[in-house]
Design a protein around this motif. Structure first.
Motif, short mmCIF file in Angstrom:
data_model
loop_
_atom_site.label_atom_id
_atom_site.label_comp_id
_atom_site.label_asym_id
_atom_site.label_seq_id
_atom_site.Cartn_x
_atom_site.Cartn_y
_atom_site.Cartn_z
N HIS A 291 -37.95 4.79 29.86
CA HIS A 291 -39.40 4.87 30.10
C HIS A 291 -40.08 5.83 29.13
O HIS A 291 -41.18 5.56 28.64
CB HIS A 291 -39.69 5.31 31.54
CG HIS A 291 -39.42 4.24 32.55
ND1 HIS A 291 -40.15 3.07 32.61
CD2 HIS A 291 -38.51 4.16 33.53
CE1 HIS A 291 -39.69 2.32 33.60
NE2 HIS A 291 -38.68 2.96 34.17
N TRP A 292 -39.43 6.95 28.84
CA TRP A 292 -40.00 7.91 27.90
C TRP A 292 -40.07 7.32 26.50
O TRP A 292 -41.10 7.38 25.84
CB TRP A 292 -39.18 9.19 27.85
CG TRP A 292 -39.19 10.00 29.11
CD1 TRP A 292 -40.13 9.98 30.10
CD2 TRP A 292 -38.23 10.96 29.51
NE1 TRP A 292 -39.80 10.86 31.09
CE2 TRP A 292 -38.63 11.48 30.76
CE3 TRP A 292 -37.05 11.44 28.94
CZ2 TRP A 292 -37.90 12.46 31.43
CZ3 TRP A 292 -36.33 12.41 29.61
CH2 TRP A 292 -36.75 12.91 30.84
N VAL A 293 -38.95 6.75 26.05
CA VAL A 293 -38.86 6.21 24.68
C VAL A 293 -39.84 5.05 24.48
O VAL A 293 -40.43 4.91 23.41
CB VAL A 293 -37.40 5.78 24.38
CG1 VAL A 293 -37.32 4.95 23.12
CG2 VAL A 293 -36.50 7.01 24.26
N ASN A 294 -40.03 4.24 25.50
CA ASN A 294 -40.94 3.11 25.40
C ASN A 294 -42.37 3.46 25.80
O ASN A 294 -43.22 2.59 25.91
CB ASN A 294 -40.41 1.93 26.22
CG ASN A 294 -39.18 1.36 25.56
OD1 ASN A 294 -39.25 0.81 24.47
ND2 ASN A 294 -38.04 1.52 26.20
N GLU A 295 -42.59 4.75 26.01
CA GLU A 295 -43.92 5.31 26.26
C GLU A 295 -44.61 4.73 27.48
O GLU A 295 -45.83 4.69 27.55
CB GLU A 295 -44.78 5.19 25.01
CG GLU A 295 -44.16 5.87 23.80
CD GLU A 295 -44.96 5.69 22.52
OE1 GLU A 295 -46.19 5.78 22.58
OE2 GLU A 295 -44.34 5.44 21.48
N SER A 296 -43.83 4.30 28.47
CA SER A 296 -44.44 3.83 29.72
C SER A 296 -44.60 4.99 30.70
O SER A 296 -45.33 4.87 31.68
CB SER A 296 -43.62 2.71 30.34
OG SER A 296 -42.31 3.13 30.64
N ARG A 297 -43.93 6.10 30.41
CA ARG A 297 -44.05 7.32 31.20
C ARG A 297 -43.90 8.52 30.29
O ARG A 297 -43.13 8.48 29.35
CB ARG A 297 -42.93 7.37 32.25
CG ARG A 297 -43.43 7.29 33.66
CD ARG A 297 -42.33 7.55 34.65
NE ARG A 297 -41.69 6.30 35.01
CZ ARG A 297 -40.47 6.20 35.49
NH1 ARG A 297 -39.72 7.27 35.63
NH2 ARG A 297 -39.96 5.04 35.81
#
Length: 83
Positions: free
Chosen positions: A35-41
């Protein structure tokens, strides 16, 4: 602002560190890293420190690069200049 995720993605790619390896080093689920790497969180402030600690276990240079990228204000300066 998803700067932490972007910085983390760059470091993982540059140093050949998998999301799973970092998750294990941090003692968290891989989905959180995803989620962090894909910028969803966005990771919170405490998580930023934990990311640095996890990266440091795997590669101290990667930990330093993550913090350098995360704290780099040049990208934010560009946004302000455009407004």
């Amino acid at each position: 602002m998803r700067k932490a995720g972007k910085s983390l993605r760059q470091v993982l790619e540059a140093y050949g560190i998998s999301q799973n390896k970092l998750a294990i080093a941090m003692g968290i689920g891989r989905s959180t890293i995803h989620h962090w790497v894909n910028e969803s969180r966005d990771p919170g402030g405490d998580a930023i420190l934990e990311i640095r600690k996890g990266l440091n276990k795997l590669n101290p240079a990667a930990a330093e690069e993550f913090i350098r990228l995360y704290l780099d204000e040049s990208e934010e300066d560009e946004l302000v200049d455009r407004e």
